[in-house]
Every structure is written in structure tokens, then in C-alpha cells.
Design an enzyme around this catalytic site. Sequence first.
Site, short mmCIF file in Angstrom:
data_model
loop_
_atom_site.label_atom_id
_atom_site.label_comp_id
_atom_site.label_asym_id
_atom_site.label_seq_id
_atom_site.Cartn_x
_atom_site.Cartn_y
_atom_site.Cartn_z
N SER A 1 -1.91 74.29 140.91
CA SER A 1 -0.15 74.66 141.23
C SER A 1 -0.49 76.35 141.70
CB SER A 1 0.53 74.74 139.78
OG SER A 1 1.66 74.84 140.37
N HIS B 1 3.28 66.34 138.81
CA HIS B 1 2.42 67.64 139.28
C HIS B 1 1.28 67.99 138.33
CE1 HIS B 1 2.48 71.48 140.73
NE2 HIS B 1 2.47 71.98 139.55
#
Length: 282
Positions: A103, A255
Site C-alpha cells: 500500500s 487489499h
Amino acid sequence: MEANSFAASKTVAGIDIYYEYYQHPASRDTIVLIHGFLSSLFSFRHLVPLLKEDYSVISVDLPPFGKSGKRTSYEYSYKNLARTLTELMDGLNISTYTVIGHSMGGQIALNILRHFPGKASKAVLLCSSGYLKPAGRALMLSSRLPLFHLYVKYHLGRSGVEKNLRNVVHDHSLIDDEMREGYLAPFMDNGIFKGLTRMIRDREGDLPQEALRQIQTPCLLIWGEHDKVVPLSVGKRLARDLPQANLIVLEDTGHLVPEERPEEVASHIRKFIGEPLQQTNR
């Protein structure tokens, strides 16, 4: 062979950096793990045991997260965070390494490649942030108010760890008390909210297309098919803009790929480090 492991804190660029080091007795390859926004090295808890079997592994808490420093005098820009990590590696006498960022950590990894070429020989981007702009002028001005850090604390408290985990994990059955407590722990120290307030001002935005196209380091992109935070479309765009990049998509994954698919991620990393990149996206 068993890795020699230890945890330490080292002052770099005027701030304490907490890291965990797993020294492999035979491997010449070192991996540096960089976590994402509002997280800590806890997010690599399933990946580290797999990687340390074959490589030396350094997992870092980025300031102001985890057990690292939260000083408001530190500059929390991506470039300075990247510089701080390269200086940490220099201090540990590690001349080259594979950098792996999840991320926001992926964006910091890209900053290492762009601004400090030659430090990282390869990079693995796990659902990396990409193409985000800096905070708006109104938010930047508001962040200078004396008690703005309390607003940050209130805002994050309203969303709650459970809601955030459901947003980043595709298979909600994986969410348990250990995960909840692990992702909540960094926020038990109120100092983090002042650090986050400073980060709002310092974050310069993600690297633009023209900067990405100048990066010549081989990159492996691993993405969750159902990523709600950084959509797969961002991964596809990064794969086009980075001169030497391959993109791998994990089905039925969100994610938080190091939590959801550690074995698959580790397998792809081993192949990437052990073999030259065969394909480019041009």
C-alpha cells in the site's frame, strides 16, 4: 537453517526507527519490508516466517507508526521516509536489497527506486499506492490548528478497526481477535495522532507518470482482485508506466495480500528474486 533474529531501535535522520532483523546464515539476499498507512510491521506477521527460510529479512515500523518515533519535528514526506530507510540500511552495512512495500509502503519503495537508485536491486509492490495527489489546501491549513490531532484521533476512532479490516480483507472470516488487536495496537499511543497531523502536511503526493517511467529497477506487482482501497486499475496503470514490471493478480483477495495470501505472495517473491525478469509491460 535457522535465522538469527533480533529486534532493535536505531536513531536515523533524527527519529527512532524500530525494526526486526532475521539474519539468514547462508543467503546473500536481503529483503526489506515496508508496511502501509495506519499499519505496522504486524501486517507481515504471516509473510516473514516464510521469507526468512530463504533470505535475510528486515521488517520496519515506519514513523510515526508502530514502535517507531512520532516526533513532530521529523519530515514525514515519502522522499524523506525513503531516505531514512536507505540510511538505516547503510547503518546496518547492507549495500543492496529487495524492497517490498504494501500500500503506502509501495509508494515509499518507489521513492527509494526513483530518488536513491542503486540501493534496491529489485522491488515488489503489494497493492501499492499510486497517482494520489497531496492533501488539499484547506486540509493542510486546518492541520496547523493546535488541536487538529484530536480531530484526527476522533475521525479514526469513528471508523473503527473492525470497519477498516472489513474494507481491506476480502474474506471476512479471517478477521479474528489477534488481527483486531494487532492493527489497533499502534493507536494506543496518542503520539501517533500528532505525527499523522504532520504527515498530512508533508505528504507530497505519489510519483507522477513521468517519474515512474524513469525507474529502471525490475518490479513485481502483486494485486488483490477485489482490492477496495487501491483498485486493480491502479496496478494495471503502474505496470504500464514502470519500464520493467510484471503484474500478478490474486483471485478472491482484497487489499491486505500479506494477510490473505502469504504463501502465494512468498512463492511469487522467491521466483522473482531467483530469476531474471522475463517480461516487460511496454
